[in-house]
Design an enzyme around this catalytic site. Structure first.
Site, short mmCIF file in Angstrom:
data_model
loop_
_atom_site.label_atom_id
_atom_site.label_comp_id
_atom_site.label_asym_id
_atom_site.label_seq_id
_atom_site.Cartn_x
_atom_site.Cartn_y
_atom_site.Cartn_z
CG HIS A 57 -1.84 1.11 1.23
ND1 HIS A 57 -3.25 1.00 1.42
CD2 HIS A 57 -1.65 2.46 1.34
CE1 HIS A 57 -3.83 2.21 1.32
NE2 HIS A 57 -2.88 2.95 1.30
CG HIS A 59 -1.30 6.82 -1.45
ND1 HIS A 59 -2.56 7.32 -1.81
CD2 HIS A 59 -1.37 6.27 -0.35
CE1 HIS A 59 -3.50 6.41 -0.96
NE2 HIS A 59 -2.88 5.93 -0.15
CD GLN A 152 -7.12 11.51 -1.07
OE1 GLN A 152 -6.00 11.14 -1.38
NE2 GLN A 152 -7.62 11.16 0.11
CG HIS A 210 -7.58 4.20 1.47
ND1 HIS A 210 -6.96 3.90 0.34
CD2 HIS A 210 -6.66 5.08 2.01
CE1 HIS A 210 -5.98 4.35 -0.12
NE2 HIS A 210 -5.56 4.84 0.74
CG ASP A 309 -0.64 5.49 3.46
OD1 ASP A 309 -1.45 5.09 2.56
OD2 ASP A 309 -1.28 6.10 4.42
FE FE2 Z 1 -3.32 5.07 1.83
#
Ligand code: FE2
Length: 413
Positions: A57, A59, A152, A210, A309
């Site tokens: 995980h 971004h 998001q 998420h 993350d």
């Molecule tokens: Fe995340």
């Protein structure tokens, strides 16, 4: 003759040393002593060899963008989202690809050769999505990237977002994402989870949502995910990311949820580096740890893997690309300090991640692709304890990184 032989490796679950021989991009032999020679041979010095780290995980669209346009001074999730909102209007394909590539290289040098990245698909131009899909294909011969279409700002918070999510799947995103706790109402949150499952079926994709990344003990979308997985029987293809509210649920409710998970297990992904800093910000004392019930999920046989993350972005200014940092933090925050528990944390950044990402060609076995990390440590425990960069990283049969042990040295007198 082999192309490469790694001599004198330790392997998990075996006591004697082994050699690993590689031909082309494949593992050709594993034996106490491999007969014959390699065009190239490396003495692994009795260190642990394992399959590569798996980053479950991250971004990559926001990686390495901290300070642009400003730093997150409050350290909260909400200021992070605000700063990213200011930054994402100026994204270009080159900008996203340059930062993401740098992050992938950093990770590969640390032995991470499988990466699941989320990408924000509520930005109407889908610039970052296109950039990461292109990059995924460009780096294919040395690392494996899975792209999650991640709404998001929510699927139903703006009328165009649902269409953008589906468009991202049409363009080739590997995984469908969601963010139910950030939808405007509980009902929209439930509806968004169901929609993600429908889209995953329609386009034959994996699911990674998420889910419940808040301290609110009333945030209960994991149960909706599990219910959908029970109805559809597809839990192995489903991952719930973050789920920090699970750490705040009352024990009776958590116990009930564990029972549902026994009916149809889904995968859980925890991100302890960032969540220990983001969560509990509204608490006075005692402050919560911001972690899902990693230890109890593991004890109940549920597959848990881990992610960074963020690396140096609006939400988290630290981060090195080293999954051993993530495992190390998990040992602390989940209080998994028993020897077996520490080994389990190593599994969470290796084999469990491969299971979450549904990677079949993974592991040190003859015939599999030669993706191998030789650690600067004799075992998983020492790897987590010292968190050194790997001694050797082999990707598709090629040595792509080498680091001698960086032990501190002291001279007195
Ligand atoms: Fe995340």
């Amino acid at each position: 003759m082999y192309d490469l032989i790694l001599r004198r490796c330790r392997l998990q679950g075996r006591t004697e040393l082994h050699d690993i021989a590689i031909e082309g991009a494949r593992i050709a032999a594993i034996a106490a002593v491999v007969d014959g020679q390699g065009a190239s041979e490396i003495d692994c010095g009795e260190n642990l060899a394992s399959a590569p780290f798996v980053e479950s995980h991250i971004h990559l669209d926001s990686a390495l963008s901290a300070g642009q346009p400003r730093f997150n001074e409050s350290g909260t999730l909400f200021e992070g989202i605000q700063i990213w909102g200011e930054r994402k209007g100026s994204l270009t394909r080159e900008d996203v690809q340059a930062r993401a590539l740098k992050a992938l290289e950093l990770m590969a040098a640390h032995g991470v050769l499988f990466v699941r990245t989320h990408v924000d698909v509520t930005e109407p131009r889908l610039i970052a999505l296109d950039a990461l899909l292109e990059l995924r294909d460009q780096v294919r011969d040395w690392t494996t990237v899975q792209v999650v279409a991640f709404p998001q700002d929510g699927i139903y918070s703006r009328p165009e977002n649902e269409g953008l999510l589906e468009e991202a799947l049409r363009r080739g995103a590997d995984v469908v994402g969601g963010i139910p706790h950030y939808e405007l109402t509980r009902e929209d949150g439930v509806r968004s989870v169901v929609r993600v499952f429908e889209l995953a079926e329609k386009y034959d994709r994996l699911i990674d949502i998420h889910c419940d990344e808040v301290d609110d003990e009333q945030s209960r979308f994991v149960e909706v995910m599990v219910a959908e997985a029970i109805k559809r029987g597809n839990g192995a293809r489903v991952a719930a990311s973050h789920t920090t509210a699970f750490g705040s649920y009352n024990d009776a409710y958590a116990y009930k949820l564990m029972g549902f998970l026994r009916r149809e297990p889904i995968n859980f992904i925890a991100n302890p580096l960032i969540n220990i800093t983001l969560q509990g910000r509204m608490d006075t004392y005692p402050k919560r740890r911001g972690l899902t019930r990693v230890k109890e999920l593991w004890q109940n046989g549920v597959n848990v893997s881990l992610g960074q993350d963020c690396i140096y972005d609006p939400w988290y200014i630290l981060g090195t690309g080293n999954m051993l940092d993530v495992a190390h933090m998990t040992v602390h925050v989940a209080q998994m300090t028993g020897l077996q528990e520490i080994d389990a944390c190593f599994d969470m950044v290796t084999v469990n991640g491969a299971r979450t990402l549904q990677i079949d060609d993974y592991g040190l076995e003859v015939g599999k692709t030669a993706n191998i990390v030789v650690h600067n440590a004799p075992d998983a425990f020492s790897a987590i304890r010292f968190r050194q960069p790997p001694r050797v990283v082999v990707s598709r049969g090629r040595v792509i990184a080498e680091s001698p042990a960086a032990q501190p040295s002291l001279t007195i007198g």
